[in-house]
Write a protein that holds these residues in place. Structure first.
Motif, mmCIF file in Angstrom:
data_model
loop_
_atom_site.group_PDB
_atom_site.id
_atom_site.type_symbol
_atom_site.label_atom_id
_atom_site.label_comp_id
_atom_site.label_asym_id
_atom_site.label_seq_id
_atom_site.Cartn_x
_atom_site.Cartn_y
_atom_site.Cartn_z
ATOM 1 N N LYS A 133 0.828 -1.203 0.000
ATOM 2 C CA LYS A 133 0.000 0.000 0.000
ATOM 3 C C LYS A 133 0.862 1.253 0.000
ATOM 4 N N GLY A 134 0.250 2.386 -0.338
ATOM 5 C CA GLY A 134 0.946 3.655 -0.250
ATOM 6 C C GLY A 134 0.761 4.527 -1.473
ATOM 7 N N ARG A 135 1.345 5.716 -1.396
ATOM 8 C CA ARG A 135 1.376 6.647 -2.514
ATOM 9 C C ARG A 135 2.418 6.152 -3.509
ATOM 10 N N VAL A 136 2.024 5.975 -4.759
ATOM 11 C CA VAL A 136 2.944 5.519 -5.799
ATOM 12 C C VAL A 136 3.764 6.710 -6.276
ATOM 13 N N THR A 137 5.090 6.550 -6.322
ATOM 14 C CA THR A 137 5.942 7.669 -6.712
ATOM 15 C C THR A 137 6.309 7.661 -8.191
ATOM 16 N N PHE A 138 6.160 6.519 -8.868
ATOM 17 C CA PHE A 138 6.441 6.455 -10.299
ATOM 18 C C PHE A 138 5.496 5.467 -10.957
ATOM 19 N N GLN A 139 5.050 5.800 -12.154
ATOM 20 C CA GLN A 139 4.261 4.875 -12.946
ATOM 21 C C GLN A 139 4.626 5.048 -14.409
ATOM 22 N N GLY A 140 4.514 3.972 -15.174
ATOM 23 C CA GLY A 140 4.844 4.045 -16.590
ATOM 24 C C GLY A 140 4.366 2.792 -17.289
ATOM 25 N N SER A 141 4.496 2.761 -18.623
ATOM 26 C CA SER A 141 4.085 1.582 -19.364
ATOM 27 C C SER A 141 4.806 1.509 -20.694
ATOM 28 N N ARG B 181 2.604 -3.751 -20.407
ATOM 29 C CA ARG B 181 2.659 -3.769 -18.949
ATOM 30 C C ARG B 181 2.612 -2.361 -18.382
ATOM 31 N N GLY B 182 1.961 -2.223 -17.243
ATOM 32 C CA GLY B 182 2.028 -1.002 -16.460
ATOM 33 C C GLY B 182 2.875 -1.241 -15.230
ATOM 34 N N ILE B 183 3.723 -0.288 -14.879
ATOM 35 C CA ILE B 183 4.646 -0.411 -13.743
ATOM 36 C C ILE B 183 4.262 0.621 -12.681
ATOM 37 N N PHE B 184 4.215 0.189 -11.427
ATOM 38 C CA PHE B 184 4.025 1.076 -10.282
ATOM 39 C C PHE B 184 5.227 0.876 -9.357
ATOM 40 N N ALA B 185 6.020 1.924 -9.168
ATOM 41 C CA ALA B 185 7.286 1.784 -8.460
ATOM 42 C C ALA B 185 7.398 2.799 -7.332
ATOM 43 N N GLY B 186 7.954 2.342 -6.196
ATOM 44 C CA GLY B 186 8.137 3.211 -5.041
ATOM 45 C C GLY B 186 6.834 3.425 -4.295
ATOM 46 N N ARG B 187 6.917 3.549 -2.990
ATOM 47 C CA ARG B 187 5.736 3.831 -2.172
ATOM 48 C C ARG B 187 6.135 4.765 -1.048
ATOM 49 N N ARG B 188 5.181 5.571 -0.622
ATOM 50 C CA ARG B 188 5.337 6.346 0.600
ATOM 51 C C ARG B 188 4.101 6.136 1.435
ATOM 52 N N VAL B 189 4.309 5.742 2.683
ATOM 53 C CA VAL B 189 3.232 5.583 3.660
ATOM 54 C C VAL B 189 3.565 6.496 4.829
ATOM 55 N N VAL B 190 2.846 7.610 4.943
ATOM 56 C CA VAL B 190 3.158 8.689 5.872
ATOM 57 C C VAL B 190 4.606 9.104 5.593
ATOM 58 N N SER B 191 5.550 8.876 6.513
ATOM 59 C CA SER B 191 6.946 9.265 6.262
ATOM 60 C C SER B 191 7.836 8.079 5.889
ATOM 61 N N ASP B 192 7.286 6.845 5.873
ATOM 62 C CA ASP B 192 8.063 5.661 5.505
ATOM 63 C C ASP B 192 8.087 5.506 3.988
ATOM 64 N N ARG B 193 9.234 5.085 3.456
ATOM 65 C CA ARG B 193 9.394 4.901 2.016
ATOM 66 C C ARG B 193 9.818 3.476 1.693
#
Length: 197
Positions: free
Chosen positions: A155-163, A167-179
């Motif tokens: 879970k979390g805020r996705v920091t990068f997406q592309g395709s 395929r679609g890619i979702f990379a990196g997450r931020r949950v509050v201050s954790d990355r």
């Protein structure tokens, strides 16, 4: 097409919409565009249907979409989908609604047919429990509401997406201050949960 990007003459327009203004977070409905193949400043394209911090919603070569957003004068969060015709300037039109309400930070990736969006947080977003794994999709050429696609594993805020169109890619997450350095992928044209990349 074949050949390098320079040989093909690049592509048409890049369009940017929405965002935060000055404190205390008034929002903007402005859309600007650039011609990708030429250097120069952006020009006015038109206005979004609602002033907000809209997120990337994907595009085909004909139609572009903006999704979600927050901090407007009338609501904390929007589930709106806007669309524009890339080749002609003008204001955005209402496309439909996202099925995942109260989530202002969903981000999408697309091919020529479908947008898949994922992640984000439910307001107020101040604790880890508010962050989500949900994914949804819509068909770019057909107006209407989005449908459920599946779930991310992280879970979390996705920091990068592309395709690459498949395929679609979702990379990196931020949950509050954790990355997190998680990278996941989906096959854009088939629904289901994301897989580890």
């Amino acid at each position: 097409p074949s050949g390098t990007t320079a040989e093909r003459g690049s592509r048409g327009r890049g369009i940017f919409g929405g965002g935060y203004g000055s404190s205390p977070h008034p929002t903007m409905n402005t859309m600007d565009y650039v011609t990708i193949a030429t250097l120069g400043n952006a020009s006015d394209f038109g206005d979004l249907t609602v002033a907000r911090s809209s997120k990337p919603g994907g595009s085909s070569s004909i139609r572009g979409c903006f999704i979600a957003g927050r901090f407007s004068p009338t609501a904390a969060s929007y589930n709106v989908i806007d669309y524009i015709t890339i080749s002609s300037t003008g204001n955005a039109f209402d496309f439909g609604d996202l099925i995942h309400n109260n989530n202002p930070d969903q981000k999408g990736t697309s091919n020529q047919i479908r947008t898949v969006y994922a992640g984000g947080y439910n307001l107020p977003g101040s604790s880890a429990e508010n962050f989500v794994t949900t994914m949804g999709y819509f068909t770019i050429a057909s107006l209407g509401n989005s449908s459920d696609f599946g779930n991310l594993s992280q879970k979390g805020r996705v920091t990068f997406q592309g395709s690459n169109g498949t395929r679609g890619i979702f990379a990196g997450r931020r949950v509050v201050s954790d990355r997190y350095n998680t990278i996941e992928y989906v096959n854009i044209m088939t629904t289901g949960n994301a897989l580890d990349f």
